[in-house]
Design an enzyme around this catalytic site. Structure first.
Site, short mmCIF file in Angstrom:
data_model
loop_
_atom_site.label_atom_id
_atom_site.label_comp_id
_atom_site.label_asym_id
_atom_site.label_seq_id
_atom_site.Cartn_x
_atom_site.Cartn_y
_atom_site.Cartn_z
N HIS A 59 -26.01 60.67 -5.00
CA HIS A 59 -26.69 61.90 -4.59
C HIS A 59 -25.96 63.06 -5.26
CE1 HIS A 59 -27.67 65.16 -1.75
NE2 HIS A 59 -28.69 64.43 -1.34
N LYS B 17 -28.38 62.06 10.17
CA LYS B 17 -28.97 60.79 9.70
C LYS B 17 -28.69 59.66 10.68
CE LYS B 17 -28.45 62.16 4.89
NZ LYS B 17 -29.78 62.68 4.56
N CYS C 165 -32.75 64.32 -4.73
CA CYS C 165 -31.41 64.86 -5.06
C CYS C 165 -30.60 63.85 -5.86
CB CYS C 165 -30.65 65.28 -3.81
SG CYS C 165 -31.51 66.49 -2.81
N ASP D 272 -19.26 57.55 0.31
CA ASP D 272 -20.34 58.37 0.87
C ASP D 272 -21.16 57.45 1.77
OD1 ASP D 272 -22.73 59.61 1.42
OD2 ASP D 272 -23.07 60.36 -0.61
N GLN E 105 -25.92 57.21 4.11
CA GLN E 105 -27.06 56.34 4.37
C GLN E 105 -26.68 55.04 5.05
OE1 GLN E 105 -29.95 57.36 4.32
NE2 GLN E 105 -29.78 59.16 3.03
N1 C6P Z 1 -29.92 62.69 1.47
C1 C6P Z 1 -32.31 62.35 1.38
O1 C6P Z 1 -33.48 62.68 1.63
P1 C6P Z 1 -26.25 66.22 3.79
O2 C6P Z 1 -27.36 67.04 3.21
O3 C6P Z 1 -24.90 66.87 3.54
O4 C6P Z 1 -26.47 65.85 5.20
O5 C6P Z 1 -26.26 64.82 2.99
C2 C6P Z 1 -26.20 64.78 1.59
C3 C6P Z 1 -26.31 63.37 1.13
C4 C6P Z 1 -25.22 62.78 0.51
N2 C6P Z 1 -25.24 61.50 0.14
C5 C6P Z 1 -26.32 60.72 0.32
C6 C6P Z 1 -26.28 59.29 -0.10
C7 C6P Z 1 -27.47 61.26 0.91
O6 C6P Z 1 -28.54 60.49 1.08
C8 C6P Z 1 -27.47 62.62 1.29
C9 C6P Z 1 -28.70 63.25 1.87
C10 C6P Z 1 -31.19 63.12 2.03
O7 C6P Z 1 -32.06 61.41 0.64
C11 C6P Z 1 -31.43 64.60 1.96
S1 C6P Z 1 -31.27 65.24 0.33
#
Ligand code: C6P
Length: 404
Positions: free
Chosen positions: A121, A224, A362, A198, A201
């Site tokens: 991401h 999430k 993203c 990370d 997910q």
């Molecule tokens: N992915 C998706 O629709 P935040 O925004 O900080 O809570 O998470 C960022 C982020 C970082 N790593 C991974 C693997 C992610 O999937 C995400 C967030 C969402 O896929 C929103 S862009």
């Protein structure tokens, strides 16, 4: 799993959107919140609301105790060794920025490298990329195969290039691939390279045991995992967190301040600036307890059944192109309809009350590698049902008829 009972816990699911019953299949972007989590937040404002770690009055003390008790719940949830290894952040993105900036400041020099993967991401690319630029270091990338698995054929060569940090996603938000992080961590540690995982997910879909995994840092977002937005967790081994400089200044991270000089607090407060998001932190605790009541294993098994069912059904439609067919994956389905723009599919599904995400998710570098501008992505949670998948499949068929 009794999905009827479970669905009753989620008020948002019982509504019509665009005149149709809502089918919420955008759980990778954010999950919905059960009533107990919503209640925990309103209960906090109705009975406790006070600034934690500040006043001596009774409500302030209760807020502090509850916050610290929630920290212990998170510690146990991911099996961290110490309570002070749990740092509350705004979310995954802030957690990665915190580690990237403080780690680079202390440990990254000209000619060093940071290793990431091609399926990251943006939140796990850009912070490292910017630090590499500042320090004249290199950003190296583990390639990805067409299946959506990491290509580890050259991994030893990559590790030999002066790598100072491996930052990699546990599970891809686009492909659903569960990466072999234990293997990567083992290889990195053999060369004394720390690893950031990370877990944005994975935290709501897999059991996380940071001691077993042996990662050095792990980050995730509460939203999430059935808790609110704007709050998340950074786990770090004490020995690493103690070595990093503070990220921001002010609030509970302070020990003593003089105009000439200041000293800073110990872990975990060293990295927690300003008034904490107490209601968000308490809500994480409730979300964890809620998931544990259902059972992480039961959740994973049920979601896997949904994935198998949805994949089979989608596969029956002509001209579906799947993106991400790794054997080891969670319930995320990214696909395109041949010669159709992903956004157009998303708009038609939305008119039918079906919420999916479309676009690059993203992950623009991954899209470039796949040679596409985006995908339609349906992602499932334990409150989704086979009946909802049937509605979704009919929706895709309708989109195909209208658009092809
Ligand atoms: N992915 C998706 O629709 P935040 O925004 O900080 O809570 O998470 C960022 C982020 C970082 N790593 C991974 C693997 C992610 O999937 C995400 C967030 C969402 O896929 C929103 S862009």
């Amino acid at each position: 799993m009794d999905t009827t009972l479970i669905r009753n816990d989620f008020p948002i699911l019982h509504q019509n959107v665009n005149g149709k019953p809502l089918v919420y299949l955008d759980n990778t972007a954010t999950t919905q919140k059960p009533q107990v989590v919503i209640d925990r937040i309103s209960d906090y404002y109705e009975t406790i609301n006070s600034n934690a770690h500040r006043g001596t009055h009774t409500l302030g003390r209760i807020a502090t105790e509850k916050l610290e008790s929630a920290r212990t719940t998170v510690q146990k949830f991911i099996n961290a060794k110490e309570q002070h290894e749990i740092i509350f952040t705004k979310g995954t993105t802030e957690g990665i920025n915190l580690v990237a900036q403080t780690f680079a400041q202390q440990f990254l020099n000209e000619g060093d490298s940071v290793l990431i993967s091609a399926m990251e991401h943006h939140a796990n690319i850009v912070p490292w990329q910017q630090m590499c630029k500042q320090k004249k270091a290199n950003l190296l990338v583990i390639p990805v195969l067409e299946t959506g698995d990491l290509d580890l054929s050259n991994i030893d060569e990559l590790f030999s290039k002066n790598v100072k940090m491996l930052a990699v996603t546990h599970i891809s938000n686009v492909l659903g691939t569960i990466n072999p992080i234990e293997l990567l961590i083992e290889k990195a540690h053999a060369k004394n390279i720390p690893v950031l995982i990370d877990a944005a997910q994975s935290v709501a879909h897999e059991t996380i045991d940071v001691q077993k995994m042996d990662c050095d840092f792990l980050v995730f977002s509460a939203h999430k995992m059935y808790a609110p937005m704007g709050i998340g967790v950074l786990y770090g081994k004490s020995e690493w967190l103690n070595k990093l400089p503070p990220y921001q200044f002010g609030g509970e991270m302070i020990s003593e301040v003089r105009f000439e000089e200041s000293t800073f607090n110990e872990l975990p407060y060293k990295f927690e600036t300003g008034t904490p998001n107490v209601d968000g932190i308490l809500a994480i605790e409730t979300a964890i307890q809620y998931m544990q009541k259902i059972g992480l294993k039961q959740i994973a098994d049920y979601e896997h059944k949904l994935l198998t069912y949805a994949t089979e059904k989608l596969n029956e439609i002509d001209d579906i192109i799947f993106h991400g067919t790794a054997k080891n994956k969670i319930a995320v389905l990214s696909f395109n309809l041949k010669d159709v723009h992903h956004s157009d599919v998303g708009v038609i599904l939305d008119q039918l009350g079906i919420a999916v995400r479309t676009g690059d998710h993203c992950a623009q570098p991954l899209m470039r590698i796949l040679g596409i501008s985006g995908t339609v992505r349906a992602s499932f949670a334990f409150y989704n049902t086979k009946e909802e998948i049937d509605v979704f499949i009919e929706g895709v068929k309708t989109a195909k008829k209208m658009l092809q």
